[in-house]
Scaffold this motif. Structure first.
Motif, mmCIF file in Angstrom:
data_model
loop_
_atom_site.group_PDB
_atom_site.id
_atom_site.type_symbol
_atom_site.label_atom_id
_atom_site.label_comp_id
_atom_site.label_asym_id
_atom_site.label_seq_id
_atom_site.Cartn_x
_atom_site.Cartn_y
_atom_site.Cartn_z
ATOM 1 N N LEU A 139 5.658 -13.074 4.823
ATOM 2 C CA LEU A 139 5.177 -13.062 6.200
ATOM 3 C C LEU A 139 3.931 -12.186 6.349
ATOM 4 O O LEU A 139 3.051 -12.481 7.167
ATOM 5 N N GLY A 140 3.861 -11.121 5.582
ATOM 6 C CA GLY A 140 2.667 -10.280 5.619
ATOM 7 C C GLY A 140 1.417 -11.036 5.184
ATOM 8 O O GLY A 140 0.344 -10.889 5.788
ATOM 9 N N PHE A 141 1.562 -11.874 4.170
ATOM 10 C CA PHE A 141 0.416 -12.686 3.745
ATOM 11 C C PHE A 141 0.073 -13.766 4.769
ATOM 12 O O PHE A 141 -1.105 -14.112 4.952
ATOM 13 N N ARG A 142 1.077 -14.288 5.464
ATOM 14 C CA ARG A 142 0.808 -15.293 6.495
ATOM 15 C C ARG A 142 0.066 -14.673 7.675
ATOM 16 O O ARG A 142 -0.749 -15.344 8.315
ATOM 17 N N ILE A 143 0.331 -13.413 7.958
ATOM 18 C CA ILE A 143 -0.417 -12.728 9.019
ATOM 19 C C ILE A 143 -1.894 -12.676 8.675
ATOM 20 O O ILE A 143 -2.762 -12.840 9.534
ATOM 21 N N ASN A 222 -6.369 -3.765 4.671
ATOM 22 C CA ASN A 222 -6.451 -4.109 3.251
ATOM 23 C C ASN A 222 -5.628 -3.139 2.412
ATOM 24 O O ASN A 222 -4.957 -3.545 1.454
ATOM 25 N N VAL A 223 -5.693 -1.857 2.754
ATOM 26 C CA VAL A 223 -4.886 -0.862 2.035
ATOM 27 C C VAL A 223 -3.404 -1.163 2.206
ATOM 28 O O VAL A 223 -2.619 -1.064 1.251
ATOM 29 N N HIS A 224 -3.017 -1.537 3.412
ATOM 30 C CA HIS A 224 -1.614 -1.864 3.691
ATOM 31 C C HIS A 224 -1.149 -3.041 2.843
ATOM 32 O O HIS A 224 -0.049 -3.012 2.272
ATOM 33 N N GLY A 225 -1.985 -4.067 2.758
ATOM 34 C CA GLY A 225 -1.607 -5.240 1.965
ATOM 35 C C GLY A 225 -1.524 -4.932 0.482
ATOM 36 O O GLY A 225 -0.574 -5.356 -0.207
ATOM 37 N N ILE A 226 -2.506 -4.201 -0.031
ATOM 38 C CA ILE A 226 -2.504 -3.879 -1.466
ATOM 39 C C ILE A 226 -1.334 -2.955 -1.799
ATOM 40 O O ILE A 226 -0.639 -3.144 -2.808
ATOM 41 N N LEU A 227 -1.116 -1.953 -0.940
ATOM 42 C CA LEU A 227 -0.013 -1.025 -1.196
ATOM 43 C C LEU A 227 1.328 -1.737 -1.110
ATOM 44 O O LEU A 227 2.233 -1.477 -1.919
ATOM 45 N N GLY A 228 1.475 -2.640 -0.139
ATOM 46 C CA GLY A 228 2.733 -3.382 -0.025
ATOM 47 C C GLY A 228 3.015 -4.228 -1.250
ATOM 48 O O GLY A 228 4.155 -4.283 -1.740
ATOM 49 N N SER A 229 1.977 -4.890 -1.770
ATOM 50 C CA SER A 229 2.163 -5.686 -2.985
ATOM 51 C C SER A 229 2.527 -4.793 -4.171
ATOM 52 O O SER A 229 3.372 -5.151 -5.001
ATOM 53 N N GLY A 230 1.894 -3.621 -4.242
ATOM 54 C CA GLY A 230 2.224 -2.685 -5.324
ATOM 55 C C GLY A 230 3.652 -2.179 -5.227
ATOM 56 O O GLY A 230 4.331 -2.008 -6.253
ATOM 57 N N ILE A 231 4.112 -1.929 -3.997
ATOM 58 C CA ILE A 231 5.488 -1.450 -3.817
ATOM 59 C C ILE A 231 6.491 -2.520 -4.243
ATOM 60 O O ILE A 231 7.499 -2.214 -4.900
ATOM 61 N N MET A 232 6.227 -3.764 -3.886
ATOM 62 C CA MET A 232 7.142 -4.833 -4.297
ATOM 63 C C MET A 232 7.159 -4.977 -5.819
ATOM 64 O O MET A 232 8.221 -5.199 -6.423
#
Length: 249
Positions: A139-143, A222-232
């Protein structure tokens, strides 16, 4: 006769040219003077620009040398999970063991199946990771990339709720993992699985604070998206380490 001699002398005086200074000497001195002057003038014209050019080119070199001589400080930021391994040697590990002691004894008194105690925590955390975390990441990527207004609005509403729930159940599931290790008389903080779990929870805490700063700093999206992907990705490694730990005893 004397008169004829005098007149002849007079005629010779009138016919002979007047005495002049020796021209070769004057001409030689004059030509040397002119040559010297011309050479001097040429030297001035040639040498003077070279001095100007030298002055112009030497100033940038001096500046470059000054900049090279200035001390510079380079900061290297790095992360290593090794300090977290020392948590096992701290009194905190003993405090956690003492705090969980009564609950562990209660679990042992229930005589639950060994497989349930052993694999209950990994099974629950796998559901949370792939169902809540995986769908929340989608859902984050769809946003970010969807052109459908309704889909984007739904994702904006559901994305933070799912990931907040994942954070809650991961923090709660950590207590289940500690309980499973203590019931088997295993150390609780020494394994790489514990290190990646604590690191992931810390990063999730940071991740939840970023959306509040989006309005003043849109670049943090952008930081939020990159960090979220790294956390997953980190939690996928955490799950693999947990499976390895579960198979080790």
């Amino acid at each position: 006769m004397s008169i004829l001699n005098a007149s002849a002398a007079l005629r010779m005086n009138f016919m002979s040219p007047p005495l002049l200074p020796p021209s070769p000497t004057f001409s030689k001195i004059h030509s040397n003077t002119l040559a010297t002057t011309r050479i001097t003038t040429r030297r001035t014209l040639v040498i003077s620009p070279s001095f100007a050019m030298k002055k112009e080119t030497s100033e940038p070199l001096d500046k470059v040398e000054e900049e090279m001589e200035e001390p510079r400080e380079t900061l290297l930021y790095s992360f290593t999970p090794l300090p977290l391994f020392f948590m096992a040697a701290l009194p905190g590990a003993g405090a956690v063991r003492s705090l969980f002691g009564p609950f562990v004894e209660l679990i042992k008194s229930w005589n639950l199946p060994g497989w349930l105690v052993h694999w209950g925590h990994p099974g629950n955390m796998a559901v949370v990771l792939f169902a809540m975390g995986g769908y929340g990441t989608y859902l984050g990527f769809r946003i970010r990339f969807s052109d459908d207004v309704e889909e984007k609005a739904m994702a904006k509403d559901l994305h933070p709720k799912l990931l907040a729930g994942m954070f809650f159940f991961f923090a709660l599931g950590a207590t289940g993992g500690i309980t499973a290790l203590l019931t088997s008389d295993k150390p609780i903080f020494e394994s790489p699985h514990a290190v990646t779990g604590l690191t992931g929870l810390a990063l999730l805490t940071l991740q939840t604070t970023l959306p509040a700063l989006f309005e003043n700093n849109p670049g943090l999206r952008n930081v939020h998206g990159i960090l979220g992907s790294g956390i997953m990705t980190l939690f996928l490694v955490h799950a693999a380490l947990g499976l390895q730990l579960g198979l080790s005893f």
